[in-house]
Scaffold this motif. Structure first.
Motif, PDB file in Angstrom:
ATOM      1  N   HIS A 176       0.848  -1.203   0.000  1.00 43.29           N
ATOM      2  CA  HIS A 176       0.000   0.000   0.000  1.00 43.29           C
ATOM      3  C   HIS A 176       0.881   1.249   0.000  1.00 43.29           C
ATOM      4  O   HIS A 176       0.863   2.034   0.956  1.00 43.29           O
ATOM      5  CB  HIS A 176      -0.924   0.006   1.222  1.00 43.29           C
ATOM      6  N   PRO A 177       1.625   1.479  -1.088  1.00 45.17           N
ATOM      7  CA  PRO A 177       2.598   2.587  -1.093  1.00 45.17           C
ATOM      8  C   PRO A 177       1.966   3.971  -0.981  1.00 45.17           C
ATOM      9  O   PRO A 177       2.625   4.904  -0.519  1.00 45.17           O
ATOM     10  CB  PRO A 177       3.320   2.415  -2.427  1.00 45.17           C
ATOM     11  N   ASP A 178       0.713   4.120  -1.352  1.00 48.18           N
ATOM     12  CA  ASP A 178       0.075   5.438  -1.315  1.00 48.18           C
ATOM     13  C   ASP A 178      -0.746   5.680  -0.040  1.00 48.18           C
ATOM     14  O   ASP A 178      -1.310   6.767   0.123  1.00 48.18           O
ATOM     15  CB  ASP A 178      -0.831   5.620  -2.535  1.00 48.18           C
ATOM     16  N   ALA A 202      -1.650   6.760   3.533  1.00 50.40           N
ATOM     17  CA  ALA A 202      -1.114   7.781   4.435  1.00 50.40           C
ATOM     18  C   ALA A 202      -1.048   7.241   5.862  1.00 50.40           C
ATOM     19  O   ALA A 202      -1.969   7.414   6.659  1.00 50.40           O
ATOM     20  CB  ALA A 202      -1.962   9.042   4.370  1.00 50.40           C
TER      21      ALA A 202
END
Length: 156
Positions: free
Chosen positions: A79-81, A83
């Motif tokens: 889940h690189p995006d 926050a």
């Protein structure tokens, strides 16, 4: 202590009773009431079992326990995006302490509980530093093994 079997009354070694009695006696001697001593005993037991299961046992199995993070790094990479800056920071910072340092931190938490209970009870006649030293001395056994707590089943 084996956690995956049910032990009958006679399977409990007498040292477990003797050590528990001595610990409760020490807590009473430094000024805690019976109820507060029981609170500290439960707190210490939970902390030690948690440490044994999450750290000591895994280290005994050859796992690198201090590389454990709040979540596996793979989850964050999936889940690189997302926050989650605090979680990413915590994962990137691991490991923060050695196993021995982690154990000291666990024991310090018990000392804080005792100090808070003593303060709440208004016990001021014995210096808090002396009480802390008594607790440190009592908790100095390797990962609670001196109190009969271990990640392995008892022998014999």
């Amino acid at each position: 202590m084996s956690l995956d079997e049910e032990l009958g009354d006679v399977a409990i070694h007498q040292d477990r009773l003797i050590h528990t009695d001595a610990f409760l006696g020490m807590l009473r001697a430094i000024g805690l009431g019976v109820a507060e001593a029981q609170i500290v005993h439960r707190d210490l037991t939970l902390r030690l079992f948690g440490f044994v299961l999450l750290m000591d046992h895994r280290q005994d199995q050859g796992q690198s326990v201090m590389e454990h993070t709040p979540v596996p790094p793979l989850w964050l990479r999936a889940h690189p995006d997302l926050a989650v800056p605090h979680l990413r920071e915590a994962v990137a910072a691991a490991p923060l302490m050695t196993v021995d340092e982690a154990f000291e931190h666990v024991m310090h938490g018990v000392i804080v509980v005792v100090r808070d209970l003593l303060a709440a009870a208004g016990e001021r006649h014995i210096d808090v530093a002396d009480r802390v030293e008594v607790l440190r001395s009592a908790g100095s056994g390797a990962c609670g093994r001196s109190a009969g707590i271990t990640s392995r089943p008892p022998v014999g």
